[in-house]
Structures are given as C-alpha cells and as structure tokens.
Design a protein around this motif. Structure first.
Motif, PDB file in Angstrom:
ATOM      1  N   VAL A  79     -51.460 -29.277  21.997  1.00 24.70           N
ATOM      2  CA  VAL A  79     -51.257 -28.692  20.667  1.00 24.70           C
ATOM      3  C   VAL A  79     -49.794 -28.326  20.448  1.00 24.70           C
ATOM      4  O   VAL A  79     -49.346 -28.180  19.307  1.00 24.70           O
ATOM      5  N   THR A  80     -49.024 -28.213  21.531  1.00 22.20           N
ATOM      6  CA  THR A  80     -47.590 -27.919  21.375  1.00 22.20           C
ATOM      7  C   THR A  80     -46.859 -29.053  20.669  1.00 22.20           C
ATOM      8  O   THR A  80     -45.749 -28.858  20.173  1.00 22.20           O
ATOM      9  N   LEU A  81     -47.491 -30.240  20.603  1.00 21.32           N
ATOM     10  CA  LEU A  81     -46.886 -31.383  19.903  1.00 21.32           C
ATOM     11  C   LEU A  81     -47.026 -31.254  18.389  1.00 21.32           C
ATOM     12  O   LEU A  81     -46.288 -31.908  17.634  1.00 21.32           O
ATOM     13  N   ILE A  82     -47.966 -30.440  17.944  1.00 17.58           N
ATOM     14  CA  ILE A  82     -48.227 -30.318  16.503  1.00 17.58           C
ATOM     15  C   ILE A  82     -47.039 -29.674  15.807  1.00 17.58           C
ATOM     16  O   ILE A  82     -46.597 -28.584  16.192  1.00 17.58           O
ATOM     17  N   PRO A  83     -46.480 -30.311  14.777  1.00 16.39           N
ATOM     18  CA  PRO A  83     -45.359 -29.716  14.040  1.00 16.39           C
ATOM     19  C   PRO A  83     -45.744 -28.375  13.428  1.00 16.39           C
ATOM     20  O   PRO A  83     -46.854 -28.216  12.910  1.00 16.39           O
ATOM     21  N   THR A  84     -44.849 -27.414  13.531  1.00 12.06           N
ATOM     22  CA  THR A  84     -45.111 -26.067  13.031  1.00 12.06           C
ATOM     23  C   THR A  84     -44.266 -25.767  11.799  1.00 12.06           C
ATOM     24  O   THR A  84     -43.284 -26.452  11.510  1.00 12.06           O
ATOM     25  N   ILE A  85     -44.658 -24.722  11.107  1.00 17.47           N
ATOM     26  CA  ILE A  85     -43.917 -24.240   9.935  1.00 17.47           C
ATOM     27  C   ILE A  85     -43.219 -22.949  10.338  1.00 17.47           C
ATOM     28  O   ILE A  85     -43.863 -22.007  10.819  1.00 17.47           O
ATOM     29  N   GLY A  86     -41.899 -22.898  10.171  1.00 16.06           N
ATOM     30  CA  GLY A  86     -41.167 -21.662  10.429  1.00 16.06           C
ATOM     31  C   GLY A  86     -41.608 -20.588   9.460  1.00 16.06           C
ATOM     32  O   GLY A  86     -41.761 -20.844   8.267  1.00 16.06           O
ATOM     33  N   ILE A  87     -41.823 -19.379   9.954  1.00 20.97           N
ATOM     34  CA  ILE A  87     -42.383 -18.328   9.107  1.00 20.97           C
ATOM     35  C   ILE A  87     -41.474 -17.986   7.928  1.00 20.97           C
ATOM     36  O   ILE A  87     -41.926 -17.533   6.877  1.00 20.97           O
ATOM     37  N   GLY A  88     -40.179 -18.245   8.088  1.00 24.81           N
ATOM     38  CA  GLY A  88     -39.246 -17.993   6.988  1.00 24.81           C
ATOM     39  C   GLY A  88     -39.486 -18.873   5.774  1.00 24.81           C
ATOM     40  O   GLY A  88     -39.061 -18.534   4.662  1.00 24.81           O
ATOM     41  N   LYS A  89     -40.181 -20.003   5.965  1.00 23.33           N
ATOM     42  CA  LYS A  89     -40.450 -20.916   4.844  1.00 23.33           C
ATOM     43  C   LYS A  89     -41.316 -20.263   3.777  1.00 23.33           C
ATOM     44  O   LYS A  89     -41.300 -20.687   2.615  1.00 23.33           O
ATOM     45  N   PHE A  90     -42.080 -19.234   4.168  1.00 24.71           N
ATOM     46  CA  PHE A  90     -42.949 -18.573   3.202  1.00 24.71           C
ATOM     47  C   PHE A  90     -42.153 -17.681   2.249  1.00 24.71           C
ATOM     48  O   PHE A  90     -42.705 -17.170   1.278  1.00 24.71           O
TER      49      PHE A  90
END
Length: 392
Positions: A79-90
């Motif tokens: 699951v570490t391969l899954i692209p994440t969203i930086g929390i600042g994007k919100f």
C-alpha cells in the motif's frame, strides 16, 4: 482471491456496503490476529484505490505517472506504493479538484483552520458521511462503552460554530448520553458554571468531561487554585481531543496532564483518555484504559522516513504519518499528514490487536493548526480585548 476479497465482491453484488459491514463488526475484528486484520484492510484499500483510480481523472493521471495499478497491490506492505494526497492540498483554492464524486453530490463540508487562517475543507457525499458517522460511533462504543450519563462539553455549541470539526465531533457524543451542556459561549469560559453543573448532576448522572486538553487543564487549574473538592464517578471519563500544543507553542506534557487530572477529579488515570483524528479523514484513533491509541481496524497507518518519504521506518521508530482510510468515496482517503508518530510494538493489555500509534507532534516546518488551537486563539484574543485599557 482471498476469503475477504470474495466476501467483499459478494457484498457489493448484493447491494451491501462491505466497509459498513466491517465497521459494524469492530469488536470481533479487534480480536483477530494482525495477519487477518492486514488481509482484510488490504482488500478494503484495494477496492477504495480501484474506485478512485477509475472515477477520478486527476488521481488516475497521478497513478499512471507513477506506474501504479491494482496489480501492484499484493500485500499490506504494497500500500506504500499508492499515491497519496498531501494534507496541505485541502487548503488549496483548487481543492475541489481532489473530488472523485461530483460537487453536486457533496452533502457536507467540514473545516479546520490553522495559524495561516486558511481553512482546510473536506467535502463528503452521502455514503462517505454515513460511513464516517458509523466509524466514529463504533469507536466511541468500543473504546468508551458508555450509553448514558451526562457530559460537560468544554467547547462552543454546533449552533455557534457549525463548521468546526472539533465541535461537530464533540456533539456526536450526545447521541450516547442522557444529558449534556456546552460551556464555551462567545469564546468565553466560566469555570464556576462548570463546577456548579457538576454538583447539580452529582448522584443523578455519571458525569463526563469532554474537550481539548488546554481547556480541561484550565478547568483543573481553577479547581486546584480555589481548593474546590470535585470527585467524579466510578465510571466517569475525561476525554480530550484536539491537540496538545498551544497556539503560543507551549506543549502540554501528556503524562503530567493525566496525573494532574486524575488527582483533581478523583479518578484513575485510565479514566483520562485522548483521541486523535483529522478533519480530512473519517475516523478517530482512541486510547484504551492503558493509554494505547488504537487505530480503527479498517484504517491503515504507514509511518515514513522524513528524508525518503517513499520508505517506511523500522517499527517503533518515529516518522511521518500516512493514512489509508478506505471509507472515503468523496476523494481518495490516502493522505500524507504533517504529523510525527511512532508505532507501539508491545501487545496491549486490553487485548485488542492491530495497530497502536503514539502521536508526537507536527513535523518541523508544518503549519501549527487544529480546531483546538484556533479556539484557544479566539479565546485569548477575546480576553486581551476585555482587559485592554481604552484610550481617550
């Protein structure tokens, strides 16, 4: 396909929500060995990933650029391969572009404002909101166990601040209680009113106190200073949420806090419990009586190397928290936070299996911000205005 995979596929075909089914089974799932929990979480995360990969054009593009598809996800480590969203994007003006669901399906917006004054906005559609409510209530029931009593809420009411995440969450306790009262109004706090209410409820209700640490600390300090005798009940809980750092930068020492609150209110330290969550996610990680913060068994925490964010740290080492929350349909619930945490590798005496996390602080350079800090700043600004000497 695994047994869990077959179950989820059958559930979907029958029109059932497999995520909701897992949430409703929290007590039994917490007793499963870690290997079984990880297998279950992997299937939930895979289904969530595939949904956003298929229906979110922006997220699909990010995944394709990184060369990640469903076939890459074979174990919980993947699951570490899954692209994440930086929390600042919100906080970004284009945060709506994160949405997988169309904007017209958004039913609710939740906000949290940090020191920048720019709100973090998380939007939820009907099913995501339903999962969020189920998730939080199931954790409340599992970790606190009460269904009755009365609560002192050291927070504004939802009528005063309807969009503040902390207020919305505290208000959810009301469905499990017989009575409650809010004790922050117009950003003012009157500890005498709290003490009187505690006395009025004595021998009538089991009394609970719920609020951010700085306000619980403030109430305890007032009681100590005025040598007031307040003894709570055998089943009382003092529950904190919202962060341990003041807007001035002062850090409340957690262990000293537990000791002080237990002494002031005449309860065991195991009755003083903290919760951790994010406005952008749909869960709360809650402490058991041993002060172990248990991650909901359908959510996965990955702790990353600060210098190489694609790498996980060794178990027990501090690192940056990445959350994989499969309950979100509104936007991908795979979020890179600004929080420094470490995993506890010791089995918890409470008997629950799964991930246990210890929160440390925001990483260096991250914006200091949460609902509690914002509330404290509002209250401090109000107090400053009241004590100012007018000129002229």
């Amino acid at each position: 396909m695994s047994t869990y995979g077959e179950f989820f596929e059958k559930s979907v075909k029958m029109g059932m929500d497999p995520v909701g089914s897992v949430i409703a089974s929290i007590k039994s799932i917490y007793q499963l060995p870690d290997e079984s929990q990880n297998e279950m979480k992997l299937e939930l995360i895979k289904h969530s990933f595939q949904y956003h990969y298929t229906h979110n054009a922006l997220y699909n593009k990010i995944c394709e650029e990184k060369g990640v598809t469903l076939t890459n996800l074979q174990s919980i480590e993947d699951v570490t391969l899954i692209p994440t969203i930086g929390i600042g994007k919100f906080k970004d003006v284009n945060a709506h572009l994160l949405l997988t669901k169309p904007i017209y399906e958004v039913e609710h917006e939740l906000r949290s404002t940090g020191t920048s004054g720019i709100p973090s906005i998380s939007r939820r559609d009907e099913q995501t909101l339903t999962r969020s409510v189920l998730s939080i209530f199931s954790m409340f029931r599992e970790m606190f166990g009460f269904f009755g009593g009365a609560a002192i809420y050291l927070a504004p009411s939802a009528e005063e601040m309807p969009e503040m995440g902390l207020v919305k969450l505290i208000n959810m306790f009301s469905g499990l209680l017989d009575s409650n009262r809010f004790f922050i109004s117009g950003h003012a706090f009157d500890p005498e009113a709290v003490i009187q209410q505690l006395r009025d409820w004595q021998h009538v209700h089991t009394r609970h106190i719920i609020g951010p640490p700085f306000l619980v600390e403030r109430l305890a300090a007032y009681i100590e200073e005025h040598r007031i005798d307040i003894q709570l009940d055998k089943q009382s809980q003092v529950i904190t949420l919202g962060g341990w750092r003041s807007f001035t930068g002062r850090e409340i020492n957690r262990l000293e806090f537990y000791e002080q609150i237990a002494q002031v209110f005449g309860v065991r330290q195991g009755q003083v419990r903290d919760m951790f969550g994010l406005v952008e996610t749909n869960f709360m990680a809650i402490e058991c009586e041993h002060h172990a913060k248990h991650v909901p068994p359908w959510v996965h925490f990955s702790i990353r190397n600060l210098d190489k964010l694609e790498q996980e740290v060794a178990h027990g080492e501090p690192g940056r928290l990445v959350v994989y929350d499969p309950t979100s349909l509104s936007y991908p619930g795979f979020i890179m936070t600004d929080d420094l945490v470490y995993a506890d590798s010791n089995p918890c005496p409470c008997g629950r299996k799964g991930q246990v996390v210890n929160y440390m602080y925001r990483i260096k350079g991250a914006e200091v911000g949460c609902c509690a800090i914002n509330l404290e700043k509002f209250m401090s600004d109000r107090d400053a205005k009241i004590t100012q000497c007018p000129i002229g």
